[in-house]
Design a protein around this motif. Structure first.
Motif, mmCIF file in Angstrom:
data_model
loop_
_atom_site.group_PDB
_atom_site.id
_atom_site.type_symbol
_atom_site.label_atom_id
_atom_site.label_comp_id
_atom_site.label_asym_id
_atom_site.label_seq_id
_atom_site.Cartn_x
_atom_site.Cartn_y
_atom_site.Cartn_z
ATOM 1 N N THR A 109 0.548 -1.289 0.160
ATOM 2 C CA THR A 109 0.378 0.093 -0.043
ATOM 3 C C THR A 109 0.875 1.105 -0.116
ATOM 4 N N TYR A 129 -18.419 3.791 -0.003
ATOM 5 C CA TYR A 129 -18.294 3.022 1.325
ATOM 6 C C TYR A 129 -19.469 3.640 2.175
ATOM 7 N N TYR A 166 -4.281 6.418 -0.166
ATOM 8 C CA TYR A 166 -3.600 5.340 0.175
ATOM 9 C C TYR A 166 -4.310 4.453 -0.937
ATOM 10 N N GLY A 174 -7.999 4.208 -0.193
ATOM 11 C CA GLY A 174 -8.694 5.390 1.164
ATOM 12 C C GLY A 174 -8.092 6.708 1.132
ATOM 13 N N ASP A 176 -7.522 9.503 4.489
ATOM 14 C CA ASP A 176 -7.955 10.248 5.334
ATOM 15 C C ASP A 176 -7.721 11.085 5.696
ATOM 16 N N TYR A 192 -13.293 4.589 3.211
ATOM 17 C CA TYR A 192 -11.918 3.206 2.584
ATOM 18 C C TYR A 192 -12.783 2.491 1.706
ATOM 19 N N ASP A 193 -12.268 2.073 0.514
ATOM 20 C CA ASP A 193 -13.072 0.552 -0.480
ATOM 21 C C ASP A 193 -13.455 -0.251 0.052
ATOM 22 N N LEU A 201 -8.039 -0.907 6.368
ATOM 23 C CA LEU A 201 -7.525 -0.046 6.605
ATOM 24 C C LEU A 201 -7.362 1.295 7.716
ATOM 25 N N SER A 205 -4.593 3.319 8.962
ATOM 26 C CA SER A 205 -4.327 5.134 8.801
ATOM 27 C C SER A 205 -4.325 5.392 10.061
#
Length: 262
Positions: A109, A129, A166, A174, A176, A192-193, A201, A205
């Motif tokens: 990642t 999400y 991400y 992702g 954040d 995130y996915d 994730l 994170s």
């Protein structure tokens, strides 16, 4: 692809907290249903501040306030004091076995840190999400527009708001949103996915936030609200040691953070 120079920040700035309030429009919401406690109502106090600054942002984050865009807020619910604030002590933090596994899962990642932006990828990922959370956890949600996303997550970032992106291969998995404050990092929002849920994730994170804080010689990760018994906040108790703040003091008051044992 891991780009961190944007974290440059003056953490030695002195301030007089009694002179921190920038011009604001103050208001509160009407009562609405609480998302955390069934049968309870919520009322929020807001300050809309178009010209915020790092000193003010730090002072109110230290006192449990939250920021979305140009809006600073905290709960003023009638007859309820269940919302507390949590922060992680990064100096004493040691990752658990499961958290170390999350780090290993994300060896491929990649991370980019930049000022918050609005792109089609951001909007699509945010909506994907939230559709997933609506099915999985019965979240009340609706699709966000680029204008609303900008107002909530890009506007008001000034020199302290960042986004940590991400990527797996070239896919954005992702986002954040964080604020850099004088003594730590404030976790604003993460999404995130769900197709990459196996990477943990959310956990990863927060572990990266702790890494960033240590890199910047900052002690705390401000996690936002904690409501005892609420499933949505359970993950926060996995990061120890923690301190808890009861109430949302004004800038003129000193926040009384205490160690949280459990």
């Amino acid at each position: 692809m891991e780009l961190y120079p944007i974290f440059c920040y003056n953490r030695d700035m002195k301030r007089n907290v009694t002179n921190l309030y920038p011009p604001s429009t103050d208001f509160c919401t009407l009562d609405y249903d609480c998302a955390y406690l069934p049968g309870k109502s919520v009322r929020m106090a807001y300050k809309y501040i178009s010209r915020s600054n790092s000193d003010f942002n730090t002072a109110v984050i230290q006192r449990g306030w939250r920021r979305f865009g140009n809006y600073y807020f905290y709960p003023i619910c009638n007859g309820c004091n269940e919302c507390k604030s949590l922060r992680i002590d990064t100096e004493s933090f040691k990752p658990s076995k499961s958290q170390r596994k999350a780090i290993k899962r994300n060896k491929n990642t990649h991370i980019v840190v930049q000022r918050p932006k609005v792109t089609t990828k951001h909007i699509d990922l945010y909506n994907k999400y939230h559709r997933w959370k609506a099915k999985k956890d019965n979240w009340r949600t609706k699709s966000i527009s680029p204008e609303d996303y900008y107002e909530n997550f890009a506007e008001g970032a000034h020199n302290f708001g960042k986004e940590v992106l991400y990527y797996v291969d070239d896919a954005l998995v992702g986002v954040d949103l964080i604020d850099i404050v004088d003594d730590g990092i404030s976790a604003v929002y993460f999404f995130y996915d769900p197709d990459y849920a196996h990477l943990s994730l959310g956990t990863y994170s927060l572990l990266k936030q702790i890494d960033f804080a240590k890199m910047l010689n900052k002690r705390w990760i401000y996690l936002g609200y904690w409501v005892d018994g609420c499933k949505a906040f359970k993950y926060k108790s996995n990061f120890k040691p923690l301190e808890i703040l009861d109430g949302f003091p004004s800038i003129e008051e000193n926040p009384n953070w205490e160690e949280r044992d459990k």
